[in-house]
Design a protein around this motif. Structure first.
Motif, PDB file in Angstrom:
ATOM      1  N   GLN A  53     -29.668  20.525   5.442  1.00 42.55           N
ATOM      2  CA  GLN A  53     -29.375  20.645   4.014  1.00 42.55           C
ATOM      3  C   GLN A  53     -29.106  22.111   3.708  1.00 42.55           C
ATOM      4  N   LEU A  54     -27.940  22.360   3.179  1.00 50.29           N
ATOM      5  CA  LEU A  54     -27.571  23.729   2.841  1.00 50.29           C
ATOM      6  C   LEU A  54     -28.325  24.178   1.594  1.00 50.29           C
ATOM      7  N   ALA A  55     -28.583  25.449   1.545  1.00 52.70           N
ATOM      8  CA  ALA A  55     -29.253  26.003   0.372  1.00 52.70           C
ATOM      9  C   ALA A  55     -28.319  25.879  -0.833  1.00 52.70           C
ATOM     10  N   PRO A  56     -28.867  25.606  -1.993  1.00 51.16           N
ATOM     11  CA  PRO A  56     -28.008  25.493  -3.175  1.00 51.16           C
ATOM     12  C   PRO A  56     -27.392  26.851  -3.523  1.00 51.16           C
ATOM     13  N   ASP A  57     -26.205  26.787  -4.110  1.00 53.68           N
ATOM     14  CA  ASP A  57     -25.565  28.035  -4.535  1.00 53.68           C
ATOM     15  C   ASP A  57     -26.373  28.642  -5.676  1.00 53.68           C
ATOM     16  N   VAL A  58     -26.622  29.911  -5.549  1.00 58.46           N
ATOM     17  CA  VAL A  58     -27.385  30.634  -6.560  1.00 58.46           C
ATOM     18  C   VAL A  58     -26.439  31.642  -7.216  1.00 58.46           C
ATOM     19  N   ALA A  59     -26.471  31.705  -8.521  1.00 63.92           N
ATOM     20  CA  ALA A  59     -25.629  32.671  -9.226  1.00 63.92           C
ATOM     21  C   ALA A  59     -26.043  34.082  -8.825  1.00 63.92           C
ATOM     22  N   ARG A  60     -25.057  34.881  -8.474  1.00 67.65           N
ATOM     23  CA  ARG A  60     -25.326  36.254  -8.060  1.00 67.65           C
ATOM     24  C   ARG A  60     -24.965  37.193  -9.203  1.00 67.65           C
ATOM     25  N   PRO A  61     -25.861  38.120  -9.525  1.00 63.54           N
ATOM     26  CA  PRO A  61     -25.563  39.028 -10.624  1.00 63.54           C
ATOM     27  C   PRO A  61     -24.413  39.968 -10.314  1.00 63.54           C
ATOM     28  N   TYR A  62     -24.071  40.141  -9.052  1.00 63.25           N
ATOM     29  CA  TYR A  62     -23.018  41.075  -8.677  1.00 63.25           C
ATOM     30  C   TYR A  62     -21.694  40.380  -8.387  1.00 63.25           C
ATOM     31  N   GLY A  63     -21.601  39.103  -8.653  1.00 65.35           N
ATOM     32  CA  GLY A  63     -20.372  38.369  -8.434  1.00 65.35           C
ATOM     33  C   GLY A  63     -20.360  37.688  -7.069  1.00 65.35           C
ATOM     34  N   PRO A  64     -19.243  37.067  -6.718  1.00 64.96           N
ATOM     35  CA  PRO A  64     -19.195  36.304  -5.466  1.00 64.96           C
ATOM     36  C   PRO A  64     -19.249  37.182  -4.219  1.00 64.96           C
ATOM     37  N   ARG A  65     -18.897  38.451  -4.358  1.00 60.65           N
ATOM     38  CA  ARG A  65     -18.923  39.354  -3.199  1.00 60.65           C
ATOM     39  C   ARG A  65     -19.770  40.572  -3.513  1.00 60.65           C
ATOM     40  N   ALA A  66     -20.343  41.086  -2.472  1.00 62.11           N
ATOM     41  CA  ALA A  66     -21.145  42.318  -2.641  1.00 62.11           C
ATOM     42  C   ALA A  66     -20.260  43.519  -2.499  1.00 62.11           C
TER      43      ALA A  66
END
Length: 66
Positions: A53-66
């Motif tokens: 089971q893949l980890a659920p997508d978590v909203a990132r405060p810095y956007g989709p990329r670091a």
């Protein structure tokens, strides 16, 4: 699986009853037999493993990329 264990025992018995061989050849055959047994056991147990089971997508405060 019991058929495979019977064949393993038969293979090892034949190796013991065969003509005298150097210890290195006997050890190499034992390692091959054990690796084969391990691979067969892993192949038999793999279908019993729970699905990943893949980890659920978590909203990132810095956007989709670091």
């Amino acid at each position: 699986m019991t058929d495979q264990m019977r064949r393993l025992a038969q293979t090892m018995q034949e190796g013991v009853q065969a003509e005298t061989r150097p210890m290195q050849d006997i050890a190499a055959q034992a390692v091959r037999v054990m690796l084969d047994l391990g691979n067969r056991m892993l192949a038999a147990l793999l279908p019993l493993a729970p699905p990943v089971q893949l980890a659920p997508d978590v909203a990132r405060p810095y956007g989709p990329r670091a």
